[in-house]
Design an enzyme around this catalytic site. Structure first.
Site, PDB file in Angstrom:
ATOM      1  N   TYR A   1      48.757  32.145  45.653  1.00 22.96           N
ATOM      2  CA  TYR A   1      47.668  31.539  44.865  1.00 22.96           C
ATOM      3  C   TYR A   1      47.013  32.586  43.962  1.00 22.96           C
ATOM      4  CZ  TYR A   1      43.350  29.223  43.568  1.00 22.96           C
ATOM      5  OH  TYR A   1      42.305  28.701  42.844  1.00 22.96           O
TER       6      TYR A   1
ATOM      7  N   SER B   1      40.548  31.886  38.479  1.00 19.16           N
ATOM      8  CA  SER B   1      39.731  31.965  39.700  1.00 19.16           C
ATOM      9  C   SER B   1      39.240  33.396  39.864  1.00 19.16           C
ATOM     10  CB  SER B   1      40.588  31.586  40.917  1.00 19.16           C
ATOM     11  OG  SER B   1      39.926  31.946  42.106  1.00 19.16           O
TER      12      SER B   1
END
Ligand SMILES: NC(=O)c1ccc[n+]([C@@H]2O[C@H](COP(=O)([O-])OP(=O)(O)OC[C@H]3O[C@@H](n4cnc5c(N)ncnc54)[C@H](OP(=O)(O)O)[C@@H]3O)[C@@H](O)[C@H]2O)c1
Length: 271
Positions: free
Chosen positions: A153, A140
């Site tokens: 995350y 990401s």
């Protein structure tokens, strides 16, 4: 079995994983689709078969369960037709770490790190033995601004970036093609799982459709990119970032601490 072989895609029941299923089937791959929600997997599988006629198997698995993950790993190791792993399954949370349930955060680590690592390493071992195969890992852009996302995350996605770079160094020379994809905000179930609309978090000009994301990522894969950032207009920006990191290299390990810590004499620390 098609000439290309099969692609095993985790997280294939929705979002980016489902878009990979569509695009890889259209390229002629047979598919092994893995996710938790059987009904959603069947829907994706039926659509792909109807549109392309390729062979599609589904594996229903809770990828936070180590027993289930070993079942998927076994398929990777024993099925000689599998030539591509798309390691896509992943979850996040819109809440900051301090407000989130610690058991849920641990399940994020289990899925995004422990499972993704297990499957990537298994695939690398198997593909290196065959001197053929590809691994696509979903990281990401969160790795580039960890201050702005949930800490757990962001850390899981940094693990995936580093893992991919390391695996590329080891398995690349043995014929295994590695790619790590860093999506920005993408219109999937990622936020709606938490009852949130992606539109409430990002302006429209920052949100990419999963099909566009995957088309760009596969173009990057074809071009031999190790790191693919579909939104980034100029890859030279990323290359400058890597160059700055590499420039730190000669100074990252010395016998003495840096002068700014004031430890000029050997015993100073303990005086
Ligand atoms: N969307 C974004 O803005 C964005 C941005 C950067 C990176 N990413 C990354 O892209 C990847 C795909 O996410 P997405 O955006 O496509 O989200 P998504 O639509 O929510 O898809 C997530 C996929 O992971 C699967 N999954 C989740 N928990 C699972 C579990 N315990 N066991 C098995 N499968 C499980 C889901 O399957 P079930 O529904 O069957 O459980 C689903 O197929 C993730 O790794 C994510 O971190 C997304």
């Amino acid at each position: 079995m098609t000439e290309l072989g099969s692609a095993l895609i985790t997280g294939a029941s929705s979002g980016i994983g489902a878009a990979y299923a569509d695009r890889l089937a259209k390229r002629g791959f047979d598919l092994v689709l893995v996710a938790h929600n059987e009904q959603h997997l069947k829907t994706v599988a039926d659509q792909v078969v109807a549109e392309t006629g390729v062979k599609v198997d589904i594996i229903t698995a809770d990828l936070t369960s180590r027993t289930d993950v070993r079942r998927v790993e076994q398929r990777l190791r024993s099925d000689n037709s599998i030539a591509l792993l798309v390691n896509d399954a992943g979850i996040g949370t819109p809440k900051p770490v301090l407000d989130e349930d610690i058991d849920f955060l641990e399940s994020v680590v289990e899925l995004n790190v422990v499972t993704a690592h297990r499957l990537a390493v298994a695939a690398a071992q198997v593909f290196a033995g065959r001197r053929r195969g590809g691994i696509i890992n979903l990281s990401s852009i969160a790795v580039l601004h960890p201050e702005q996302v949930n800490a757990t995350y962001g850390a899981t996605k940094a693990f995936i970036l580093n893992l991919s770079q390391g695996l590329h160094r080891e398995a690349g020379p043995k014929g295994v093609k590695l790619q790590v994809v860093l999506p920005g905000a993408t219109r999937t179930e990622f936020f709606s799982r938490f009852g949130m609309s992606i539109d409430s978090r990002f302006p429209a000009e920052q949100i990419m459709e999963p099909a566009d994301l995957v088309d760009a990522a596969l173009a990057g894969f074809d071009q031999g990119e190790l790191v693919t950032i579909p939104s980034l207009p100029d890859m030279k920006d990323w290359e400058r970032f890597v160059a700055a990191r590499l420039a730190l290299g000669p100074n990252l390990s010395h016998s003495k601490p840096a002068a700014r810590y004031g430890l000029t004499g050997a015993g100073l620390l303990h005086s």
